[in-house]
Scaffold this motif. Structure first.
Motif, PDB file in Angstrom:
ATOM      1  N   LYS A  13       0.799  -0.940   0.038  1.00 27.37           N
ATOM      2  CA  LYS A  13      -0.060   0.059  -0.105  1.00 27.37           C
ATOM      3  C   LYS A  13       0.771   1.339   0.091  1.00 27.37           C
ATOM      4  O   LYS A  13       1.827   1.377   0.958  1.00 27.37           O
ATOM      5  CB  LYS A  13      -0.751   0.093   1.232  1.00 27.37           C
ATOM      6  CG  LYS A  13      -1.862   1.196   1.448  1.00 27.37           C
ATOM      7  CD  LYS A  13      -2.736   1.077   2.526  1.00 27.37           C
ATOM      8  CE  LYS A  13      -3.781   2.380   2.777  1.00 27.37           C
ATOM      9  NZ  LYS A  13      -4.144   2.238   4.066  1.00 27.37           N
ATOM     10  N   THR A  14       0.637   2.119  -0.816  1.00 29.19           N
ATOM     11  CA  THR A  14       1.283   3.490  -1.002  1.00 29.19           C
ATOM     12  C   THR A  14       0.962   4.555   0.164  1.00 29.19           C
ATOM     13  O   THR A  14      -0.045   4.348   0.806  1.00 29.19           O
ATOM     14  CB  THR A  14       0.724   4.382  -2.127  1.00 29.19           C
ATOM     15  OG1 THR A  14       0.894   3.475  -3.494  1.00 29.19           O
ATOM     16  CG2 THR A  14       1.622   5.384  -2.394  1.00 29.19           C
ATOM     17  N   ASN A  16       0.301   7.020   3.156  1.00 32.77           N
ATOM     18  CA  ASN A  16      -0.771   8.182   2.888  1.00 32.77           C
ATOM     19  C   ASN A  16       0.028   9.471   3.214  1.00 32.77           C
ATOM     20  O   ASN A  16       0.354   9.771   4.483  1.00 32.77           O
ATOM     21  CB  ASN A  16      -1.792   8.009   4.014  1.00 32.77           C
ATOM     22  CG  ASN A  16      -2.774   9.109   4.259  1.00 32.77           C
ATOM     23  OD1 ASN A  16      -2.796   9.839   3.168  1.00 32.77           O
ATOM     24  ND2 ASN A  16      -3.682   8.966   5.269  1.00 32.77           N
ATOM     25  N   PRO A 223      -2.753  -2.873  -3.952  1.00 37.41           N
ATOM     26  CA  PRO A 223      -1.756  -3.831  -3.205  1.00 37.41           C
ATOM     27  C   PRO A 223      -2.198  -5.183  -3.590  1.00 37.41           C
ATOM     28  O   PRO A 223      -3.538  -5.487  -3.823  1.00 37.41           O
ATOM     29  CB  PRO A 223      -2.572  -3.399  -1.823  1.00 37.41           C
ATOM     30  CG  PRO A 223      -2.630  -1.928  -1.907  1.00 37.41           C
ATOM     31  CD  PRO A 223      -3.393  -1.612  -3.282  1.00 37.41           C
TER      32      PRO A 223
END
Length: 255
Positions: A13-14, A16, A223
């Protein structure tokens, strides 16, 4: 038996970006201060770097970049899978990579240190800037679980990189992977109470996994399932002893 399936790239996951805005972060969780904010369509940073006096190396000092005013940052996109920003001032130009709940800072000059003659102060701002130990220790178990996921993503993406590379390009990739492990140990040993919470190791590994995924052409991808943390394994009951447990035969049939 069927041959094992080839490794597949893993996308985490990128981070935040908004999660770090307005937060007061410190180098290694205990020195200086860094605060990122949005200004219009871009970002600004207030940075105070800690160091030692040039004339008296045993004494500490601090310098507020830009005389304490917000520094305008140039948005350089996501070349390594995370948002990358840069300050353009002549005094100690820096690159900021936004990770989850933290920022990786790297000097843009050839030297890793920044010397402020007027302030008689030498600083080395390179490293992970994040929360202090008090905020991280209660989440140690969470970080440990997530690090297993991140380390696996690094290994899988590294394998894919080596398999796709030409023969003459494999050695540089292997050397780079070895340097990653050494750099992570060297950088994270300075983070306050790192051995108790593992926050720096986790973020460093996540950044590496995202960088490899981006180089594999998976920038911005959703993801993957293999990147999701595994649920805790359920403990199986101890086997019953025949002749002493009336429900033994039924339990054996269920198994």
């Amino acid at each position: 038996p069927a041959p094992p399936a080839p490794p597949k790239p893993v996308v985490l996951k990128t981070p935040n970006d908004d999660a770090v805005l307005g937060q007061d972060l410190q180098q290694n969780g205990n020195a200086g201060s860094l605060r990122l904010d949005r200004a219009g369509g871009g970002y600004t940073a207030r940075v105070t770097v800690a160091g030692t006096k040039v004339s008296q190396p045993t004494e500490s000092c601090k310098v507020a970049l830009g005389d304490g005013q917000p520094l305008t940052l140039a948005d350089q996109g996501k070349p390594n899978g995370v948002t990358q920003l840069a300050s353009a001032g002549p005094a100690c130009p820096l690159r900021f990579e936004i990770l989850e709940g933290s920022v990786m800072v790297t000097p843009l000059a050839e030297a890793e240190s920044c010397v402020f003659t007027a302030s008689d102060c030498a600083t080395t701002p390179k490293g992970l800037w994040g929360p202090g130990a008090a905020a991280l220790l209660p989440r140690a178990q969470e970080f440990d679980s997530a690090r297993g996921v991140a380390d696996k993503a690094v290994r899988e993406n590294y394998k894919v990189m080596t398999q796709r590379a030409r023969r003459e390009d494999v050695r540089p990739i292997v050397t780079e992977q070895a340097a990653f492990s050494a750099d992570r140990e060297q950088m994270c040993r300075a983070y306050v109470r790192e051995g108790a919470h593992g926050f720096c190791h986790l973020r460093f590994s996540e950044a590496r996994a995202l960088s490899l995924a981006t180089r594999l052409g998976l920038s911005g991808a959703a993801p993957t399932a293999s990147a999701a943390p595994r649920p805790a394994a359920r403990k199986r009951p101890a086997p019953a002893v025949e002749g002493m447990n009336p429900g033994f035969e039924a339990g054996a049939q269920d198994q």
